[in-house]
Scaffold this motif. Sequence first.
Motif, PDB file in Angstrom:
ATOM      1  N   LYS A  60      18.750  10.131  13.246  1.00 22.24           N
ATOM      2  CA  LYS A  60      19.612  10.548  12.145  1.00 22.24           C
ATOM      3  C   LYS A  60      20.154   9.330  11.406  1.00 22.24           C
ATOM      4  O   LYS A  60      20.166   9.287  10.175  1.00 22.24           O
ATOM      5  CB  LYS A  60      20.764  11.413  12.666  1.00 22.24           C
ATOM      6  CG  LYS A  60      21.659  11.951  11.557  1.00 22.24           C
ATOM      7  CD  LYS A  60      22.779  12.808  12.104  1.00 22.24           C
ATOM      8  CE  LYS A  60      23.602  13.423  10.975  1.00 22.24           C
ATOM      9  NZ  LYS A  60      24.116  12.425  10.028  1.00 22.24           N
ATOM     10  N   ARG A  61      20.617   8.326  12.161  1.00 23.24           N
ATOM     11  CA  ARG A  61      21.124   7.109  11.512  1.00 23.24           C
ATOM     12  C   ARG A  61      20.011   6.408  10.737  1.00 23.24           C
ATOM     13  O   ARG A  61      20.237   5.866   9.658  1.00 23.24           O
ATOM     14  CB  ARG A  61      21.731   6.170  12.560  1.00 23.24           C
ATOM     15  CG  ARG A  61      23.065   6.650  13.117  1.00 23.24           C
ATOM     16  CD  ARG A  61      23.767   5.534  13.871  1.00 23.24           C
ATOM     17  NE  ARG A  61      22.969   5.079  15.014  1.00 23.24           N
ATOM     18  CZ  ARG A  61      23.077   5.582  16.238  1.00 23.24           C
ATOM     19  NH1 ARG A  61      23.936   6.575  16.467  1.00 23.24           N
ATOM     20  NH2 ARG A  61      22.337   5.117  17.228  1.00 23.24           N
ATOM     21  N   ILE A 107      17.306   7.817   9.338  1.00 21.01           N
ATOM     22  CA  ILE A 107      17.008   8.554   8.110  1.00 21.01           C
ATOM     23  C   ILE A 107      18.121   8.366   7.086  1.00 21.01           C
ATOM     24  O   ILE A 107      17.874   8.193   5.891  1.00 21.01           O
ATOM     25  CB  ILE A 107      16.787  10.049   8.432  1.00 21.01           C
ATOM     26  CG1 ILE A 107      15.484  10.218   9.222  1.00 21.01           C
ATOM     27  CG2 ILE A 107      16.747  10.886   7.159  1.00 21.01           C
ATOM     28  CD1 ILE A 107      15.244  11.624   9.728  1.00 21.01           C
ATOM     29  N   ASP A 108      19.385   8.361   7.556  1.00 24.22           N
ATOM     30  CA  ASP A 108      20.505   8.171   6.633  1.00 24.22           C
ATOM     31  C   ASP A 108      20.439   6.811   5.941  1.00 24.22           C
ATOM     32  O   ASP A 108      20.962   6.639   4.835  1.00 24.22           O
ATOM     33  CB  ASP A 108      21.842   8.300   7.370  1.00 24.22           C
ATOM     34  CG  ASP A 108      22.142   9.741   7.768  1.00 24.22           C
ATOM     35  OD1 ASP A 108      21.509  10.651   7.188  1.00 24.22           O
ATOM     36  OD2 ASP A 108      22.991   9.953   8.654  1.00 24.22           O
ATOM     37  N   SER A 109      19.799   5.837   6.605  1.00 23.07           N
ATOM     38  CA  SER A 109      19.742   4.489   6.027  1.00 23.07           C
ATOM     39  C   SER A 109      18.598   4.316   5.030  1.00 23.07           C
ATOM     40  O   SER A 109      18.536   3.314   4.328  1.00 23.07           O
ATOM     41  CB  SER A 109      19.580   3.451   7.149  1.00 23.07           C
ATOM     42  OG  SER A 109      18.265   3.514   7.704  1.00 23.07           O
ATOM     43  N   TYR A 133      14.721  20.100   4.172  1.00 27.10           N
ATOM     44  CA  TYR A 133      15.688  19.006   4.196  1.00 27.10           C
ATOM     45  C   TYR A 133      15.503  18.158   2.947  1.00 27.10           C
ATOM     46  O   TYR A 133      14.375  17.802   2.590  1.00 27.10           O
ATOM     47  CB  TYR A 133      15.499  18.131   5.435  1.00 27.10           C
ATOM     48  CG  TYR A 133      16.366  16.885   5.445  1.00 27.10           C
ATOM     49  CD1 TYR A 133      17.721  16.958   5.739  1.00 27.10           C
ATOM     50  CD2 TYR A 133      15.817  15.642   5.150  1.00 27.10           C
ATOM     51  CE1 TYR A 133      18.520  15.831   5.740  1.00 27.10           C
ATOM     52  CE2 TYR A 133      16.615  14.503   5.149  1.00 27.10           C
ATOM     53  CZ  TYR A 133      17.965  14.599   5.444  1.00 27.10           C
ATOM     54  OH  TYR A 133      18.748  13.475   5.434  1.00 27.10           O
ATOM     55  N   HIS A 148      16.871  14.634   1.236  1.00 28.51           N
ATOM     56  CA  HIS A 148      17.622  13.409   1.513  1.00 28.51           C
ATOM     57  C   HIS A 148      17.952  12.690   0.214  1.00 28.51           C
ATOM     58  O   HIS A 148      17.084  12.507  -0.643  1.00 28.51           O
ATOM     59  CB  HIS A 148      16.805  12.478   2.402  1.00 28.51           C
ATOM     60  CG  HIS A 148      17.424  11.106   2.562  1.00 28.51           C
ATOM     61  ND1 HIS A 148      18.537  10.882   3.341  1.00 28.51           N
ATOM     62  CD2 HIS A 148      17.092   9.906   2.034  1.00 28.51           C
ATOM     63  CE1 HIS A 148      18.855   9.599   3.290  1.00 28.51           C
ATOM     64  NE2 HIS A 148      17.987   8.988   2.496  1.00 28.51           N
ATOM     65  N   GLN A 149      19.203  12.315   0.077  1.00 33.67           N
ATOM     66  CA  GLN A 149      19.637  11.472  -1.038  1.00 33.67           C
ATOM     67  C   GLN A 149      20.307  10.242  -0.450  1.00 33.67           C
ATOM     68  O   GLN A 149      21.157  10.361   0.435  1.00 33.67           O
ATOM     69  CB  GLN A 149      20.638  12.216  -1.933  1.00 33.67           C
ATOM     70  CG  GLN A 149      20.025  13.364  -2.731  1.00 33.67           C
ATOM     71  CD  GLN A 149      19.076  12.885  -3.807  1.00 33.67           C
ATOM     72  OE1 GLN A 149      19.148  11.736  -4.235  1.00 33.67           O
ATOM     73  NE2 GLN A 149      18.179  13.756  -4.225  1.00 33.67           N
ATOM     74  N   PRO A 150      19.930   9.036  -0.915  1.00 37.00           N
ATOM     75  CA  PRO A 150      20.559   7.832  -0.368  1.00 37.00           C
ATOM     76  C   PRO A 150      22.037   7.769  -0.741  1.00 37.00           C
ATOM     77  O   PRO A 150      22.462   8.348  -1.752  1.00 37.00           O
ATOM     78  CB  PRO A 150      19.767   6.695  -1.043  1.00 37.00           C
ATOM     79  CG  PRO A 150      19.225   7.298  -2.296  1.00 37.00           C
ATOM     80  CD  PRO A 150      18.950   8.744  -1.967  1.00 37.00           C
ATOM     81  N   ALA A 151      22.796   7.102   0.082  1.00 37.28           N
ATOM     82  CA  ALA A 151      24.219   6.932  -0.198  1.00 37.28           C
ATOM     83  C   ALA A 151      24.406   6.157  -1.493  1.00 37.28           C
ATOM     84  O   ALA A 151      23.609   5.295  -1.848  1.00 37.28           O
ATOM     85  CB  ALA A 151      24.900   6.197   0.963  1.00 37.28           C
ATOM     86  N   GLN A 200      24.351   2.447  -1.174  1.00 38.36           N
ATOM     87  CA  GLN A 200      23.252   1.914  -0.356  1.00 38.36           C
ATOM     88  C   GLN A 200      22.850   0.524  -0.845  1.00 38.36           C
ATOM     89  O   GLN A 200      22.637   0.309  -2.038  1.00 38.36           O
ATOM     90  CB  GLN A 200      22.048   2.857  -0.452  1.00 38.36           C
ATOM     91  CG  GLN A 200      20.878   2.459   0.415  1.00 38.36           C
ATOM     92  CD  GLN A 200      21.165   2.767   1.869  1.00 38.36           C
ATOM     93  OE1 GLN A 200      21.609   3.847   2.209  1.00 38.36           O
ATOM     94  NE2 GLN A 200      20.903   1.814   2.720  1.00 38.36           N
TER      95      GLN A 200
END
Length: 399
Positions: free
Chosen positions: A14-15, A17-19, A35, A37-40, A43
């Motif tokens: 999870k960490r 993928i979040d990165s 699912y 995913h959008q980057p922070a 980032q």
Amino acid sequence: MKEFGDQKELLFYKRLIDSIPFAFEFKDPESGRFYQHQPAADQEGSFTITSLEGDLLEKLEEKLAPLADLIPHHLVITDADGKITLCNRQSAADLKADHEAVIGTHIRELLRIPDHQIAILETLQTGQAIRNRELWDRNYGIVNTYIIRRHDGSISRVAGVFHFLNNLKDAEKMAMSGRIAAGIAHEIRNPLTTVRGYLQLLSGQLGPDMNRLFSALLIPELDRANGIITDFLRLSKTEALPFETLYVSDFLKNYLGKFLHSEAFLHDTDLIIDCKKILPETAILGNKEELLQVFMNLFANAQQAKTMNKKLKVDVKAAIYGDMVQISFSDNGSGIEPEVLVHIFDPFYTTKDDGTGLGLSISRKIIENHHGELRVVSNKEGTSFYMEFPIALTEPNED
């Protein structure tokens, strides 16, 4: 203990993928879960994994490969020597490379540009990630690089993400064509009409030699110039076409077939229209006169590709792929040279002495106005054009 270990592994993934600093979508084929995913927002331009080495990193790349194939941009990862360890399918498709064969080769063999222009090699040399750099080499786009480091801080991998924007460049080219067309229409079309009118008026008042000059050369050339302007203006058309429900099988066999069979008879061409792979109720939304022009353009091109040693054969086939209808138009002509193939949809590009280079540009514009796509494949055995249209939802027949 095993359950605790599984939980730690899940948290690790999870960490990880979040990165990942780019957006992607994934649908699990087993559970059907979706699912996105959008980057922070904050980032950084690179990310570092310091707890993975050797075989474990390679196994992680194997796990990430199917995920990378979902990304609609180019994603390539290399080791510290510039050799490719992961290449997604979009990269291989756009760069016309074998998706499997590029693994283990140097990145220069995939990109085929000088080393100093390759962003991943620059990052390997400088140790600095690249953020949103615009590139103009063989292709146009935006590149970012991301660094994966070892425990000691040295570089283990560099990931390059290239937002492939050639389609945007083509769209800008077409928009420019539209602006030029509007200027041509305003500055040239009206004077041509005036000159043609005066020539017609004078043609009946002069001697036979001048009359022949006017009727056989001057007036036809003015009409030809006006026709070119009319064709060019079609490239900038933005108004909505009057669409209707077109049942593909009926349209191809009974409407389009009526015209193509006549042309095939006149030009001694074998024509086959095959709709066996679609149901009679399969429909698209379209304008049949506009689509007829596309097929007539393709048929004219096929005639010009006819070879001396065999009779020309044209195959029109329809099939369904997912929620799209694909109609192919194939000939067994001489094919198109690779250096010509990349330009055939460009306005005014032609290899014919008497051609305007607008037929295929207009054809692609018509297909795009139908929310479809037109592409071409060619070799020495012939040429195939593929048109894809969204399937239209139709009301069920009531007994």
